[in-house]
Design an enzyme around this catalytic site. Sequence first.
Site, PDB file in Angstrom:
ATOM      1  N   CYS A 256      10.573  18.844 -22.551  1.00  0.00           N
ATOM      2  CA  CYS A 256      11.189  19.591 -21.453  1.00  0.00           C
ATOM      3  C   CYS A 256      12.647  19.180 -21.274  1.00  0.00           C
ATOM      4  CB  CYS A 256      10.405  19.394 -20.165  1.00  0.00           C
ATOM      5  SG  CYS A 256      10.162  17.668 -19.680  1.00  0.00           S
TER       6      CYS A 256
ATOM      7  N   HIS B 219       9.690  15.460 -15.107  1.00  0.00           N
ATOM      8  CA  HIS B 219       9.719  16.766 -15.761  1.00  0.00           C
ATOM      9  C   HIS B 219      11.092  17.397 -15.551  1.00  0.00           C
ATOM     10  CE1 HIS B 219       8.353  20.525 -17.407  1.00  0.00           C
ATOM     11  NE2 HIS B 219       8.637  21.177 -16.295  1.00  0.00           N
TER      12      HIS B 219
END
Length: 878
Positions: A299, A824
């Site tokens: 990510c 994230h």
Amino acid sequence: MMETHVTCTLEEERRIVTELISEAEDHLKEGNLYFVISNRWYTSWQRCVGLLTEELSSRVPLDVTRPGPIDNHDIIDTQSDATDPQLSRMLEEGVNYVLVPDQVWKKLVEWYLYKGGPTIERKLICQEFPSKSYSVEVYPLSLKLTDSRDKSSATLRLSKRASVGQLYEMVCSAKGVSKEKARIWDYFEKKKSVLLDPSSERTLEESCLQVDHDILLEVDENASTQYDISSAGNELALVPVGPTRSDAILGGGIFSKGYSNGSMFRQFWKDPFDDDSLSGFVKREGRGLRGLHNLGNTCFMNSTLQCLAHTPPIVDYFLKDYRDDINEDNPSGTRGELAIEVGELLRKLWSSGQNAVSPHFLKTKMAKFAPQFSGYNQHDSQEMLSFLLDGLHEDLNKVKQKTYIEYKASHGCPDDEVAEEMWKYHKARNDSVVYDVFQGQYKSTLVCPDCGETSATYDPFMYLTLPLPTSLTRSMTVSVFYGEDNRFSTPYTVTVPKDGSLGDLSNALGAACGLKDDESLLLADVYAHKVFKYLESPLQYLSELRDNDRIVAYRFNQMHKGPGKAKLEILHWEQKQSDFGRDAEFSGKLFGIPLVTYVNTERHSRSDIDAIISGLLSPLRRTHSSSTVHVPDVDVDISGSLEDTTVGDKELSFSVFWLDRYSSSLKPLESDFLPNPLSATRLVVKWDEKEHGKYDSSSYLNELPEVYKATTSLVTEEVSLFSCLDAFLAEEPLGPGDMWSCPACKEPKPANKKLYLWKLPEILVVHLKRFTYTRLLTSKIDTFVDFPVHDLDLSKYVKNKDGESYLYELYAISNHYGGMGGGHYTAYAKLMDENKWYEFDDTRVSAVDESEIKTSAAYVLFYRRVGSESETSNMDED
């Protein structure tokens, strides 16, 4: 009690290991063996032999308690097959594990034994490009093979430096198939994309195969194929017969990788620039909204790529024909490979359609040229951006020969003349679209505090890294055990200096729990239901304690410690009966939290030990019986009878066993017991239904809290982007280790350093420095930064008044949520054609209101100058 097999002193151990490591570093060779060791164990050994005293500024007394046998259980994947144990993913060297040369491993095993899981042996590999370097392949390739004949699957493990031919040999041998009949496909995302050439010496890394990659075996009994192997110089390229697909050309880019002697880009050039709808950065309705597949903790890469993919001048450049700019001969670049893959990916992201795009081939190139990005660990999106911009610049640098330009002294010249001269020097060696778009210039001054002598330099920059106001303290949660009271344990959260010591922690805990003058605390690091290490040095740095550690403070009266006393550690063990028929077997597990007390070093009867344990557990005694369920998770071996024991005619309350501190074997406790005065003696209490009914173990022997547990609570602290910029540009004195040699005073001086912004680029990247790092501790600052979306005016900060606009508009943000390792990344980006903001969360793309894009997760901000060429051209064509 057998502790170790050590036959030399601590000083000799330190000397031998230091010499062996130095010798190994002097004789690096591909194929050399290295071994992986848990950093928990290795750090305790280093501290024991004094190898950490320099790092700790020689303030910490030497810990002469030798560690037990080498134990790697904490770095082994508990979900892996017991017959084929594997390293856990997401491990970091120097944090979770260390690598030691073969000869060092042999010495450590000779001295300390090895009883901690499988031996983890790895090999040194050589990276020839861009410069020769060596690294240990900690995570070899794990390929998932599917047999098309019966759809069976298998896992193959081999080095990324192995050739495609070696892969064929392994697969054919395992499947009993002749090499002539086998066809192995790159089966990425369960789709046949590239047929691998069995005669190729290309490595698996060069063939874009990565960890957990899927490959497909097809067997052609007629040994015929619809593919022609075409020669392209000294290499072989697989070219499919029929309609050409760029994905089917080995390497996956818009250029075939079958090249030789000259240009790697001209041989099989598939002209991607004949699509007029892709030319330029405008009039692409419905494009620019494709997501990116997450390949496994990628990510961070996807967030960075989406920000670049919405940077107008960069996309405008890569959607046109840039092949003449590729610098194949730049030793600092990647021979154009990185630029090719980035260009191909941007073209896919800006093609029509809504399907997500895989950055698989780009990730392979990143791993090849920047090994720190290999594997599937989480990384920093700003570090990824820095690598991409540097790599793209070198690949696209129009300066083919960087000639040396002598800098002329400019003392006494006006600032603008000196700055412009330095800028020309820099541009004469660096000329690419990346530098044209992202490059700015600092003015840095050093001022002597005594004579006032000033030195000024003018240096280029690619982004601004701004500090955030941060607390100088750290919150830590520790459970205090009242071993001599009617209470049992209480967790306390205290605030301590971030760069403080164990003494600071102990003092804060003492104040929180009301420690009396005649009492003291014994701190311990608890791991796997045992004391991993006693923390008894008050000067040890708190930075060595990680947020996910579990720390206990045992509270004692001073009179119970000191000479003639020894530590006694009580562990809890629960027996489980397996249901394997008539001859049932017993297995045991440790559970709960160890209890610690001090006892006399004299001999103790079995009844004495029984009384000590009863006293420690007395706060847990129930007023009535009840049942409890436990979830144990640490194995111990059993030797001897496990029946309840008696002494004379008296039945004892507990079944107690002695646990070898450096093994997992349990032995019945002798009736005449002598504790070890030099280290803690471990005794194990067997719990069965009787004990669970008598004592409430579920409430007080449950899991310990972590030192720090991040929460999702709202952050109230707020600062402005301008205050961050002020802090970045503020004058600061140089430290004692960074003295400046004043040309007037002719001696080193603690000069004052000051930065100024001199020239700002078309695209201004602002990196908010949210992460701070120490050897064992990574912390994140979640402060909300209030940054302008429109009309960021930096005029007052720029010293060069050259008539340029210093008004900027935000167009993209790289966001980071959570903590390092478990966080994230996402991105916000503005689609210029629509004047709308979108959120890019891997494959998911959704519209977002502009009022929602300012959050405490903002990490890297992307601004473009108002009135820039790209903005003007867009407005003209609209």
